[in-house]
Structures are given as C-alpha cells and as structure tokens.
Design a protein around this motif. Structure first.
Motif, PDB file in Angstrom:
ATOM      1  N   MET A 123       2.532  29.252  60.678  1.00  0.00           N
ATOM      2  CA  MET A 123       1.547  29.762  61.616  1.00  0.00           C
ATOM      3  C   MET A 123       0.882  28.621  62.387  1.00  0.00           C
ATOM      4  O   MET A 123       0.845  28.641  63.591  1.00  0.00           O
ATOM      5  CB  MET A 123       0.528  30.603  60.851  1.00  0.00           C
ATOM      6  CG  MET A 123      -0.770  30.829  61.559  1.00  0.00           C
ATOM      7  SD  MET A 123      -0.635  32.041  62.861  1.00  0.00           S
ATOM      8  CE  MET A 123      -2.336  32.246  63.233  1.00  0.00           C
ATOM      9  N   SER A 124       0.373  27.619  61.706  1.00  0.00           N
ATOM     10  CA  SER A 124      -0.315  26.527  62.389  1.00  0.00           C
ATOM     11  C   SER A 124       0.635  25.731  63.273  1.00  0.00           C
ATOM     12  O   SER A 124       0.257  25.321  64.368  1.00  0.00           O
ATOM     13  CB  SER A 124      -1.011  25.623  61.389  1.00  0.00           C
ATOM     14  OG  SER A 124      -0.094  25.154  60.427  1.00  0.00           O
ATOM     15  N   LEU A 125       1.867  25.533  62.809  1.00  0.00           N
ATOM     16  CA  LEU A 125       2.865  24.831  63.623  1.00  0.00           C
ATOM     17  C   LEU A 125       3.120  25.621  64.894  1.00  0.00           C
ATOM     18  O   LEU A 125       3.158  25.065  65.992  1.00  0.00           O
ATOM     19  CB  LEU A 125       4.157  24.624  62.832  1.00  0.00           C
ATOM     20  CG  LEU A 125       5.323  23.974  63.588  1.00  0.00           C
ATOM     21  CD1 LEU A 125       4.951  22.573  64.056  1.00  0.00           C
ATOM     22  CD2 LEU A 125       6.559  23.929  62.707  1.00  0.00           C
ATOM     23  N   THR A 126       3.258  26.916  64.756  1.00  0.00           N
ATOM     24  CA  THR A 126       3.500  27.779  65.903  1.00  0.00           C
ATOM     25  C   THR A 126       2.350  27.694  66.898  1.00  0.00           C
ATOM     26  O   THR A 126       2.575  27.616  68.104  1.00  0.00           O
ATOM     27  CB  THR A 126       3.686  29.245  65.445  1.00  0.00           C
ATOM     28  OG1 THR A 126       4.752  29.284  64.494  1.00  0.00           O
ATOM     29  CG2 THR A 126       4.005  30.163  66.598  1.00  0.00           C
ATOM     30  N   LYS A 127       1.116  27.687  66.399  1.00  0.00           N
ATOM     31  CA  LYS A 127      -0.053  27.605  67.278  1.00  0.00           C
ATOM     32  C   LYS A 127      -0.079  26.293  68.061  1.00  0.00           C
ATOM     33  O   LYS A 127      -0.388  26.287  69.245  1.00  0.00           O
ATOM     34  CB  LYS A 127      -1.350  27.749  66.479  1.00  0.00           C
ATOM     35  CG  LYS A 127      -1.591  29.132  65.924  1.00  0.00           C
ATOM     36  CD  LYS A 127      -1.671  30.146  67.016  1.00  0.00           C
ATOM     37  CE  LYS A 127      -3.073  30.566  67.290  1.00  0.00           C
ATOM     38  NZ  LYS A 127      -3.172  31.560  68.370  1.00  0.00           N
ATOM     39  N   VAL A 128       0.247  25.198  67.403  1.00  0.00           N
ATOM     40  CA  VAL A 128       0.244  23.899  68.089  1.00  0.00           C
ATOM     41  C   VAL A 128       1.376  23.838  69.113  1.00  0.00           C
ATOM     42  O   VAL A 128       1.230  23.228  70.175  1.00  0.00           O
ATOM     43  CB  VAL A 128       0.342  22.730  67.080  1.00  0.00           C
ATOM     44  CG1 VAL A 128       0.482  21.401  67.796  1.00  0.00           C
ATOM     45  CG2 VAL A 128      -0.880  22.709  66.165  1.00  0.00           C
ATOM     46  N   LEU A 129       2.497  24.482  68.821  1.00  0.00           N
ATOM     47  CA  LEU A 129       3.647  24.439  69.728  1.00  0.00           C
ATOM     48  C   LEU A 129       3.563  25.455  70.872  1.00  0.00           C
ATOM     49  O   LEU A 129       4.408  25.451  71.761  1.00  0.00           O
ATOM     50  CB  LEU A 129       4.938  24.660  68.939  1.00  0.00           C
ATOM     51  CG  LEU A 129       5.347  23.503  68.029  1.00  0.00           C
ATOM     52  CD1 LEU A 129       6.526  23.903  67.160  1.00  0.00           C
ATOM     53  CD2 LEU A 129       5.662  22.258  68.838  1.00  0.00           C
ATOM     54  N   GLU A 130       2.543  26.309  70.873  1.00  0.00           N
ATOM     55  CA  GLU A 130       2.386  27.304  71.932  1.00  0.00           C
ATOM     56  C   GLU A 130       2.041  26.656  73.263  1.00  0.00           C
ATOM     57  O   GLU A 130       1.237  25.732  73.322  1.00  0.00           O
ATOM     58  CB  GLU A 130       1.241  28.276  71.587  1.00  0.00           C
ATOM     59  CG  GLU A 130       1.619  29.390  70.686  1.00  0.00           C
ATOM     60  CD  GLU A 130       0.440  30.309  70.377  1.00  0.00           C
ATOM     61  OE1 GLU A 130      -0.681  30.101  70.889  1.00  0.00           O
ATOM     62  OE2 GLU A 130       0.659  31.234  69.586  1.00  0.00           O
ATOM     63  N   ASN A 131       2.641  27.160  74.321  1.00  0.00           N
ATOM     64  CA  ASN A 131       2.302  26.843  75.708  1.00  0.00           C
ATOM     65  C   ASN A 131       2.163  25.350  76.018  1.00  0.00           C
ATOM     66  O   ASN A 131       1.068  24.839  76.194  1.00  0.00           O
ATOM     67  CB  ASN A 131       1.034  27.582  76.134  1.00  0.00           C
ATOM     68  CG  ASN A 131       0.813  27.487  77.631  1.00  0.00           C
ATOM     69  OD1 ASN A 131       1.704  27.101  78.386  1.00  0.00           O
ATOM     70  ND2 ASN A 131      -0.372  27.841  78.070  1.00  0.00           N
ATOM     71  N   ARG A 189       2.246  17.616  58.822  1.00  0.00           N
ATOM     72  CA  ARG A 189       2.457  17.313  57.385  1.00  0.00           C
ATOM     73  C   ARG A 189       1.640  16.092  56.979  1.00  0.00           C
ATOM     74  O   ARG A 189       1.014  16.075  55.923  1.00  0.00           O
ATOM     75  CB  ARG A 189       3.928  17.082  57.075  1.00  0.00           C
ATOM     76  CG  ARG A 189       4.740  18.337  56.999  1.00  0.00           C
ATOM     77  CD  ARG A 189       6.135  18.057  56.431  1.00  0.00           C
ATOM     78  NE  ARG A 189       7.050  19.138  56.693  1.00  0.00           N
ATOM     79  CZ  ARG A 189       7.014  20.332  56.111  1.00  0.00           C
ATOM     80  NH1 ARG A 189       6.088  20.595  55.235  1.00  0.00           N
ATOM     81  NH2 ARG A 189       7.910  21.259  56.405  1.00  0.00           N
ATOM     82  N   ARG A 190       1.653  15.051  57.815  1.00  0.00           N
ATOM     83  CA  ARG A 190       0.882  13.838  57.511  1.00  0.00           C
ATOM     84  C   ARG A 190      -0.615  14.132  57.419  1.00  0.00           C
ATOM     85  O   ARG A 190      -1.332  13.474  56.666  1.00  0.00           O
ATOM     86  CB  ARG A 190       1.110  12.777  58.591  1.00  0.00           C
ATOM     87  CG  ARG A 190       2.494  12.218  58.644  1.00  0.00           C
ATOM     88  CD  ARG A 190       2.622  11.064  57.716  1.00  0.00           C
ATOM     89  NE  ARG A 190       3.973  10.528  57.803  1.00  0.00           N
ATOM     90  CZ  ARG A 190       4.346   9.406  57.258  1.00  0.00           C
ATOM     91  NH1 ARG A 190       3.468   8.663  56.621  1.00  0.00           N
ATOM     92  NH2 ARG A 190       5.583   9.000  57.355  1.00  0.00           N
ATOM     93  N   LEU A 191      -1.048  15.111  58.181  1.00  0.00           N
ATOM     94  CA  LEU A 191      -2.463  15.491  58.156  1.00  0.00           C
ATOM     95  C   LEU A 191      -2.780  16.440  57.005  1.00  0.00           C
ATOM     96  O   LEU A 191      -3.937  16.813  56.816  1.00  0.00           O
ATOM     97  CB  LEU A 191      -2.843  16.152  59.483  1.00  0.00           C
ATOM     98  CG  LEU A 191      -2.881  15.222  60.700  1.00  0.00           C
ATOM     99  CD1 LEU A 191      -2.976  16.033  61.987  1.00  0.00           C
ATOM    100  CD2 LEU A 191      -4.041  14.244  60.591  1.00  0.00           C
ATOM    101  N   GLY A 192      -1.757  16.841  56.276  1.00  0.00           N
ATOM    102  CA  GLY A 192      -1.962  17.763  55.167  1.00  0.00           C
ATOM    103  C   GLY A 192      -2.165  19.201  55.609  1.00  0.00           C
ATOM    104  O   GLY A 192      -2.718  20.017  54.862  1.00  0.00           O
ATOM    105  N   LEU A 193      -1.703  19.521  56.805  1.00  0.00           N
ATOM    106  CA  LEU A 193      -1.903  20.862  57.356  1.00  0.00           C
ATOM    107  C   LEU A 193      -0.699  21.767  57.152  1.00  0.00           C
ATOM    108  O   LEU A 193      -0.787  22.961  57.419  1.00  0.00           O
ATOM    109  CB  LEU A 193      -2.246  20.754  58.853  1.00  0.00           C
ATOM    110  CG  LEU A 193      -3.505  19.941  59.148  1.00  0.00           C
ATOM    111  CD1 LEU A 193      -3.647  19.701  60.640  1.00  0.00           C
ATOM    112  CD2 LEU A 193      -4.736  20.638  58.586  1.00  0.00           C
ATOM    113  N   LEU A 194       0.418  21.190  56.719  1.00  0.00           N
ATOM    114  CA  LEU A 194       1.626  21.954  56.388  1.00  0.00           C
ATOM    115  C   LEU A 194       2.054  21.568  54.991  1.00  0.00           C
ATOM    116  O   LEU A 194       1.918  20.414  54.594  1.00  0.00           O
ATOM    117  CB  LEU A 194       2.777  21.637  57.347  1.00  0.00           C
ATOM    118  CG  LEU A 194       2.699  22.146  58.760  1.00  0.00           C
ATOM    119  CD1 LEU A 194       3.926  21.712  59.536  1.00  0.00           C
ATOM    120  CD2 LEU A 194       2.560  23.639  58.826  1.00  0.00           C
ATOM    121  N   ILE A 195       2.604  22.508  54.292  1.00  0.00           N
ATOM    122  CA  ILE A 195       3.085  22.230  52.935  1.00  0.00           C
ATOM    123  C   ILE A 195       4.571  22.079  52.948  1.00  0.00           C
ATOM    124  O   ILE A 195       5.283  22.711  53.651  1.00  0.00           O
ATOM    125  CB  ILE A 195       2.653  23.340  51.961  1.00  0.00           C
ATOM    126  CG1 ILE A 195       1.125  23.398  51.918  1.00  0.00           C
ATOM    127  CG2 ILE A 195       3.240  23.133  50.587  1.00  0.00           C
ATOM    128  CD1 ILE A 195       0.565  24.597  51.210  1.00  0.00           C
TER     129      ILE A 195
END
Length: 85
Positions: free
Chosen positions: A1-9, A79-85
């Motif tokens: 979800m968070s990856l998708t949000k960052v990659l939007e638009n 991942r480096r920021l600890g926002l993805l597992i």
C-alpha cells in the motif's frame, strides 16, 4: 500500500526528464530527482525527516547500480526507512 502511494502520479517527474532518458529509471546524480523523491515520500509519510530520507536514498544509490528502475529503487528506499517489511 505505501509503495503504491509513493509511486502514484509521477507525471510531472516523467515530463521533466530529459529527452531520450527513460523516465522509469531513477538517477541519483540529478539533485532535482532526489528532491522529488524526498517530497513524494514526505507527502505519504510526513513523520519521516528529510535527512533520514536522503540517507536512505544515498544508501540505495550505493547498493543498486544504474540504471535504477523506479519501482525497485523506491522500494529500496522505503525498506531502508523501515516502512516496508
């Protein structure tokens, strides 16, 4: 979800890339591209500091050789920021 949000638009990013460059790849040597990614991440994760995001970007620039596919690169940074597992 968070990856998708960052990659939007990323249309404004795609439009700014120099002619002939593939907009699907991230360039660590272009300061405007680093700034763009920092701002995209801060919009989705406002609690992240600019310094932490820049350090994560620098680490991923060192660990992923060019050309750096956008999705792979952004995933590395999150991942480096600890926002993805």
């Amino acid at each position: 979800m968070s990856l998708t949000k960052v990659l939007e638009n990323w249309s404004d990013y795609d439009n700014k890339k120099k002619k002939g460059e593939d907009a699907n790849f991230f360039s660590c040597t272009e300061s405007w591209e680093v700034d763009y990614l920092v701002n995209k991440i801060k919009k989705v994760f406002p609690s992240q500091t600019t310094d932490a995001i820049v350090r994560a970007i620098q680490a991923c620039c060192s660990s992923i050789s060019a050309p750096r596919p956008r999705r792979v690169f952004v995933e590395c940074v999150l991942r480096r920021l600890g926002l993805l597992i």
